[in-house]
Write a protein that holds these residues in place. Structure first.
Motif: not given
Lengths: 306, 239
Positions: A13-17, A35-39, A42-46
């Protein structure tokens, strides 16, 4: 490091974001820490939107985002992602004519110590009543990744049911396909096993003259492959959720021939027993011993017992 | 924006005004008209489409326009009448209301009706949808506005409480909710609707829901930086 479907879901999901600015993740607390543990928060706050413990609003918010052209990936515990906001899924997504990917954790007994509140063996049956949804039950993190990426690219509505139970290896190479893992003699019984029960089923049927087929997608069911692989009149459906959930689709797929269909799965959702997931697999007869017992009874059952 | 698949807008040949709405509503007949519910929303919906919303039939499919979510989707005759008066529908459409092949059901369907932004009729859905749409507008950096109309009885639905709290925490200043207050909530809190929103960080205004100018004043005087709620009091006559 141990790889789980839940870890893989978060990573993918992080990669898709990152790769698609129209993708949003809608959470209701569950999964936030990963999600927080992987940053990622912070990377996609919106575009990682945590609505708090508000599961009805979670689906409604996803619907509103989809109405504005976003591609929501919505995750949570199966009872709170599917059962509590079922009407929101029906009306805020399906009836609005918009799409989302729902990814659940918890499955039928993952949180066995929590009791009935966190167990949802009915989730797939519920979702299967809604038109336009694909339903996937991956048996391995690789399959979860394959199916999640496929559905994200496809842009339709999909329910992906993850579990802590997983098979030793990934079997699905083509999303939606049924594959043959073991081929019995002509006329022998055919077992169709779903999701993370493959290892137990292969162990259970060692030495038996049966075909073993595998599906990580139950809606839509790969009917042509099923028709092609079934070699006899006895068909055994083994699912890690409510028994008989896919029986109708299996029967429809095989309505070109006479068959006896036996469904194995969760038959007692109100166990009122805690313990471990292993305990629950055993109680429901979905460990290797229980599956062998069920299959043996079918093989030995006279026609009149059908 | 995701749009209805079969939108066909009507070319306006007649200009309608507020005084025509009663006649347009009368075109719609049948046993499930929910006349009282329709009447209670009429003045607010007219004010929105006549004075506030940045939308017309030619921009109905534009992603850059204001949105109107009618959460109180039962009794949509006022909505349909206003849409017809503003050229989204024809009067011929109105005469088919509730019919087998009509696009105008007793609950609106966004996939069938031009200019309808959400399908509704089951209470307690529009507010969370509008929170999601407002978030989408924020992500896109679009400064349009979204208006969501609900009923005071509809506020009984717990799903609204989730969305009210969420919008307040997110500070969704593009979102304006209109509560049609006809004292229909069975265990409501008379006069307490504004408090429910304010405690969650909303700005609240009470207007006379039968006074077009007062309704417009309420919309114009919205507070920036917070979501806004207009409580439109329409009296007890309208269910």
């Amino acid at each position: 490091m141990f790889d789980s479907m839940r870890f893989r879901f978060t990573d993918v999901t992080g990669e898709l974001l990152a790769s698609d600015t129209r993708t949003v993740a809608v959470l209701a607390v569950i999964g936030r820490s990963m999600f927080a543990d992987r940053g990622l928060i912070q990377r996609f706050p919106d575009r990682i939107i945590d609505v708090g413990i508000r599961e009805q609003a979670q689906i409604g918010v996803a619907g509103g985002l989809a109405l504005q052209g976003f591609k929501p990936i919505v995750s949570g515990y199966a009872p709170f992602l599917v059962e509590r906001p079922y009407e929101q899924i029906k009306l805020d997504l399906t009836h609005q004519g918009v799409n989302a990917i729902l990814v659940s954790v918890g499955a039928s007994w993952d949180s066995s110590g929590s009791g009935r509140t966190h167990q949802a063996p009915e989730d797939v049956a519920l979702m299967a009543t809604l038109p336009g949804w694909s339903i996937h039950v991956p048996g391995h993190p690789d399959e979860l990744e394959l199916l999640l990426r496929h559905e994200h690219a496809h842009g339709a509505s999909a329910y992906i049911r993850t579990s802590i139970d997983q098979n030793r290896e990934s079997y699905t190479a083509e999303p939606g396909s049924i594959i043959a893992l073991r081929t019995g003699s002509e006329g022998s019984p055919t077992i169709l096993v779903v999701g993370p029960l493959v290892d137990a089923t292969l162990d259970a049927t060692s030495g038996l003259d049966v075909s073993v087929l595998y599906a990580s997608t139950v809606v839509p069911l790969d009917a042509p492959a099923l028709r092609n692989f079934v070699r006899g009149t006895d068909v055994i459906l083994i699912e890690p959720f409510l028994a008989g959930t896919s029986s109708g689709r299996v029967a429809d797929a095989l309505n070109d021939r006479p068959i006896r269909l036996f469904s194995h799965g969760v038959t007692e959702p109100e166990l009122r027993i805690y313990g471990t997931p292993r305990d629950h697999r055993e109680i429901h007869g979905l460990d290797a011993q229980g599956i062998r017992s069920f299959v043996t009874r079918v093989i030995q059952a006279p026609l009149s017992a059908a | 924006m995701v749009h209805a698949q079969h939108t066909t807008l009507t070319q306006r040949t007649t200009t309608y005004n507020y005084d025509d709405l009663a006649r347009l509503i009368q075109i719609m007949t049948g046993d499930e008209r929910h006349s009282e519910a329709a009447n209670s929303t009429l003045d607010v919906i007219w004010t929105l489409y006549d004075r506030i919303l940045n939308v017309n039939p030619s921009t109905a499919d534009s992603p850059r326009r204001d949105l109107f979510y009618l959460s109180k989707g039962h009794g949509p005759m006022s909505f349909y009448a206003v849409l017809a008066a503003k050229g989204f529908l024809s009067t011929d459409d109105l005469s088919t209301f509730g019919g087998r092949d009509s696009i105008l059901g007793h609950h609106p369907d966004r996939m069938l009706v031009p200019g309808v932004d959400i399908s509704s009729g089951s209470l307690g859905h529009g507010l969370a949808l509008s929170v999601g749409a407002a978030l989408a507008m924020s992500i896109d950096g679009y400064d349009g506005d979204i208006y969501c109309l609900i009923g005071d009885g509809e506020l009984d639905e717990g799903s609204n409480s989730e969305a009210i709290a969420l919008a307040g925490r997110f500070g969704l200043s593009r979102l304006t909710v209109i509560v049609i207050d006809n004292n229909s909530s069975l265990h409501g809190w008379p006069g307490g609707i504004t408090s429910r929103f304010e405690v969650e960080g909303w700005s609240a205004t009470v207007v006379d829901g039968r006074d077009l100018d007062d309704i417009e004043r309420g919309f114009r005087e919205r507070t920036t930086g917070t979501p806004n709620v207009l409580v439109a009091q329409v009296g007890n006559r309208y269910v």
